[in-house]
Write a protein that holds these residues in place. Structure first.
Motif, PDB file in Angstrom:
ATOM      1  N   VAL A  67       0.840  -1.200   0.000  1.00  0.00           N
ATOM      2  CA  VAL A  67       0.000   0.000   0.000  1.00  0.00           C
ATOM      3  C   VAL A  67       0.876   1.252   0.000  1.00  0.00           C
ATOM      4  O   VAL A  67       0.581   2.234  -0.684  1.00  0.00           O
ATOM      5  N   GLY A  68       1.988   1.219   0.733  1.00  0.00           N
ATOM      6  CA  GLY A  68       2.916   2.355   0.746  1.00  0.00           C
ATOM      7  C   GLY A  68       3.534   2.612  -0.620  1.00  0.00           C
ATOM      8  O   GLY A  68       3.660   3.766  -1.050  1.00  0.00           O
ATOM      9  N   VAL A  69       3.906   1.553  -1.315  1.00  0.00           N
ATOM     10  CA  VAL A  69       4.472   1.707  -2.664  1.00  0.00           C
ATOM     11  C   VAL A  69       3.435   2.283  -3.623  1.00  0.00           C
ATOM     12  O   VAL A  69       3.725   3.185  -4.411  1.00  0.00           O
ATOM     13  N   ILE A  70       2.195   1.783  -3.545  1.00  0.00           N
ATOM     14  CA  ILE A  70       1.131   2.313  -4.395  1.00  0.00           C
ATOM     15  C   ILE A  70       0.885   3.782  -4.082  1.00  0.00           C
ATOM     16  O   ILE A  70       0.710   4.608  -4.992  1.00  0.00           O
ATOM     17  N   ALA A  71       0.859   4.144  -2.802  1.00  0.00           N
ATOM     18  CA  ALA A  71       0.644   5.541  -2.406  1.00  0.00           C
ATOM     19  C   ALA A  71       1.775   6.425  -2.900  1.00  0.00           C
ATOM     20  O   ALA A  71       1.553   7.544  -3.377  1.00  0.00           O
ATOM     21  N   GLY A  74       1.415   6.890  -6.643  1.00  0.00           N
ATOM     22  CA  GLY A  74       0.307   7.810  -6.879  1.00  0.00           C
ATOM     23  C   GLY A  74       0.692   9.248  -6.592  1.00  0.00           C
ATOM     24  O   GLY A  74       0.331  10.170  -7.325  1.00  0.00           O
ATOM     25  N   TYR A  75       1.459   9.454  -5.514  1.00  0.00           N
ATOM     26  CA  TYR A  75       1.914  10.798  -5.162  1.00  0.00           C
ATOM     27  C   TYR A  75       2.857  11.343  -6.238  1.00  0.00           C
ATOM     28  O   TYR A  75       2.743  12.499  -6.639  1.00  0.00           O
ATOM     29  N   LEU A  76       3.777  10.517  -6.706  1.00  0.00           N
ATOM     30  CA  LEU A  76       4.694  10.965  -7.760  1.00  0.00           C
ATOM     31  C   LEU A  76       3.937  11.288  -9.050  1.00  0.00           C
ATOM     32  O   LEU A  76       4.244  12.278  -9.729  1.00  0.00           O
ATOM     33  N   TYR A  77       2.942  10.473  -9.373  1.00  0.00           N
ATOM     34  CA  TYR A  77       2.140  10.718 -10.564  1.00  0.00           C
ATOM     35  C   TYR A  77       1.373  12.032 -10.426  1.00  0.00           C
ATOM     36  O   TYR A  77       1.295  12.822 -11.360  1.00  0.00           O
TER      37      TYR A  77
END
Length: 192
Positions: A67-71, A74-77
């Motif tokens: 979940v941290g990697v996905i977040a 998403g933040y970088l995107y």
């Protein structure tokens, strides 16, 4: 926290309706992200606890890491889509009529750029509300079925007695309830 959300969501809005909608919209985004993260953790936790025969601690750590990697992605995107422009010009005529042609040279919300910013913010809030009314269609819609389904799945898994996926089942249930709450909260602001 409310003051932070209010200052970030409507720094230039003037009508009470726009201010209320912008505040609810900003809160809904934050609450939606939190609920989706909890729901995602629960889904990953249930899947990893049933598929991989690992200890409870390892399964939770892997789910949190995923979940941290996905977040983070998403933040970088999100940040790559945002562009900031800084003005480095001088504001020699900020008190006169010519200051409005220079970015950042307006007198605090009193000149033509301040009026333009307020009108633009009002218009954006109105457009966001109109788009959401088309997307949501009604205050309580059919789109509540999916979170209700996942709530039922989470409750069923929690009652099945499997200790390995209990934390995931509870997170799935809490995340589903959170997503339903956010949908109802946003719907009440759009269709008020």
């Amino acid at each position: 926290m409310d003051n932070f959300l209010q200052s970030r969501s409507h720094p230039k809005l003037t009508t009470p309706e726009s201010i209320k909608f912008s505040t609810v919209f900003a809160r809904s985004k934050v609450l939606g992200i939190v609920a989706a993260a909890i729901w995602g953790f629960g889904l990953i936790e249930v899947a990893s606890a049933d598929i991989v025969s690992a200890s409870w601690e390892t399964s939770v750590a892997c789910s949190l890491g995923f979940v941290g990697v996905i977040a983070f992605i998403g933040y970088l995107y999100y940040k790559s889509g945002m562009k900031t422009y800084e003005s480095h010009g001088s504001c020699s005529a900020a008190t006169g009529d010519h200051g409005c042609s220079q970015a950042g040279c307006d007198i605090e919300s009193g000149g033509c750029l301040g009026r333009f910013d307020r009108e633009l913010s009002e218009r954006i809030a109105q457009m966001e509300k109109e788009k959401l009314s088309l997307l949501l269609r009604r205050k309580i819609g059919v789109d509540m079925i999916l979170p209700l389904f996942w709530l039922a799945v989470g409750l069923k898994l929690a009652m099945s007695g499997g200790i390995a996926s209990l934390s995931g089942a509870l997170a799935l249930s809490v995340g589903s309830i959170g997503l339903m709450f956010v949908r109802l909260y946003l719907g009440s602001a759009v269709f008020s």
